[in-house]
Design a protein around this motif. Sequence first.
Motif, PDB file in Angstrom:
ATOM      1  N   PRO A  39       0.810  -1.227   0.000  1.00 48.65           N
ATOM      2  CA  PRO A  39       0.000   0.000   0.000  1.00 48.65           C
ATOM      3  C   PRO A  39       0.843   1.277   0.000  1.00 48.65           C
ATOM      4  O   PRO A  39       0.514   2.241  -0.696  1.00 48.65           O
ATOM      5  CB  PRO A  39      -0.827  -0.118   1.284  1.00 48.65           C
ATOM      6  N   VAL A  40       1.940   1.278   0.750  1.00 47.63           N
ATOM      7  CA  VAL A  40       2.827   2.455   0.773  1.00 47.63           C
ATOM      8  C   VAL A  40       3.473   2.635  -0.592  1.00 47.63           C
ATOM      9  O   VAL A  40       3.522   3.754  -1.126  1.00 47.63           O
ATOM     10  CB  VAL A  40       3.891   2.327   1.881  1.00 47.63           C
ATOM     11  N   LEU A  41       3.949   1.551  -1.168  1.00 48.55           N
ATOM     12  CA  LEU A  41       4.563   1.640  -2.495  1.00 48.55           C
ATOM     13  C   LEU A  41       3.562   2.177  -3.517  1.00 48.55           C
ATOM     14  O   LEU A  41       3.908   3.043  -4.325  1.00 48.55           O
ATOM     15  CB  LEU A  41       5.081   0.262  -2.926  1.00 48.55           C
ATOM     16  N   LEU A  92       9.834  14.039   4.368  1.00 45.44           N
ATOM     17  CA  LEU A  92       9.250  13.579   3.120  1.00 45.44           C
ATOM     18  C   LEU A  92       9.758  12.169   2.828  1.00 45.44           C
ATOM     19  O   LEU A  92      10.935  11.876   3.016  1.00 45.44           O
ATOM     20  CB  LEU A  92       9.630  14.509   1.967  1.00 45.44           C
ATOM     21  N   VAL A  93       8.854  11.318   2.392  1.00 49.36           N
ATOM     22  CA  VAL A  93       9.197   9.935   2.067  1.00 49.36           C
ATOM     23  C   VAL A  93       9.274   9.832   0.546  1.00 49.36           C
ATOM     24  O   VAL A  93       8.311  10.166  -0.156  1.00 49.36           O
ATOM     25  CB  VAL A  93       8.139   8.954   2.623  1.00 49.36           C
ATOM     26  N   HIS A  94      10.428   9.411   0.054  1.00 47.07           N
ATOM     27  CA  HIS A  94      10.659   9.266  -1.384  1.00 47.07           C
ATOM     28  C   HIS A  94      11.015   7.833  -1.706  1.00 47.07           C
ATOM     29  O   HIS A  94      11.668   7.147  -0.908  1.00 47.07           O
ATOM     30  CB  HIS A  94      11.826  10.160  -1.845  1.00 47.07           C
ATOM     31  N   LEU A  95      10.640   7.401  -2.876  1.00 47.19           N
ATOM     32  CA  LEU A  95      11.079   6.103  -3.370  1.00 47.19           C
ATOM     33  C   LEU A  95      12.553   6.171  -3.724  1.00 47.19           C
ATOM     34  O   LEU A  95      13.023   7.172  -4.279  1.00 47.19           O
ATOM     35  CB  LEU A  95      10.295   5.716  -4.624  1.00 47.19           C
ATOM     36  N   SER A  96      13.269   5.130  -3.422  1.00 48.54           N
ATOM     37  CA  SER A  96      14.650   5.008  -3.894  1.00 48.54           C
ATOM     38  C   SER A  96      14.606   4.474  -5.326  1.00 48.54           C
ATOM     39  O   SER A  96      13.542   4.100  -5.829  1.00 48.54           O
ATOM     40  CB  SER A  96      15.413   4.030  -2.995  1.00 48.54           C
TER      41      SER A  96
END
Length: 146
Positions: A39-41, A92-96
């Motif tokens: 869900p987060v992805l 802030l949460v970012h995708l790697s």
Amino acid sequence: MVFDRRESAAYLAGLLAKEATRAFQARAKQSGFAPGQLPVLLELWSCDGLTQRQLLDRLDIEQATMANTLSRMERDGLITRSPHPTDRRAQLVHLSEHGRALRADALAAAEHAEAELFKGFRRFERELLLEYMRMMIANVARDTRA
């Protein structure tokens, strides 16, 4: 009247969730993520750079669960966190790169799990079951908020 768990929607829903998660877990592990991280992805694939609060609001997950999930995702190299430009308390949460690259495999794993769940169902049966499930979730959510 004797309680028969095989006739209990709550029991069957729990059993279904456990078995579906178990089946999805194997495919997810091969792709490099845990089922609870999907869900987060999905949210970050649609809108990268959300705060933890925004993720909580969008996913309706408990604060402690979200914090643990994000910590594991950061440890596993799926996300990075950076300071919020205007709110010193937020990150802030970012995708790697790894998190972004995982998209196709993760979606394929989820689609495979869905296909397995609905094997032998006709389209209208699938749609009807999903509608009934949404209705039941709404009923339970209403009861817990009262």
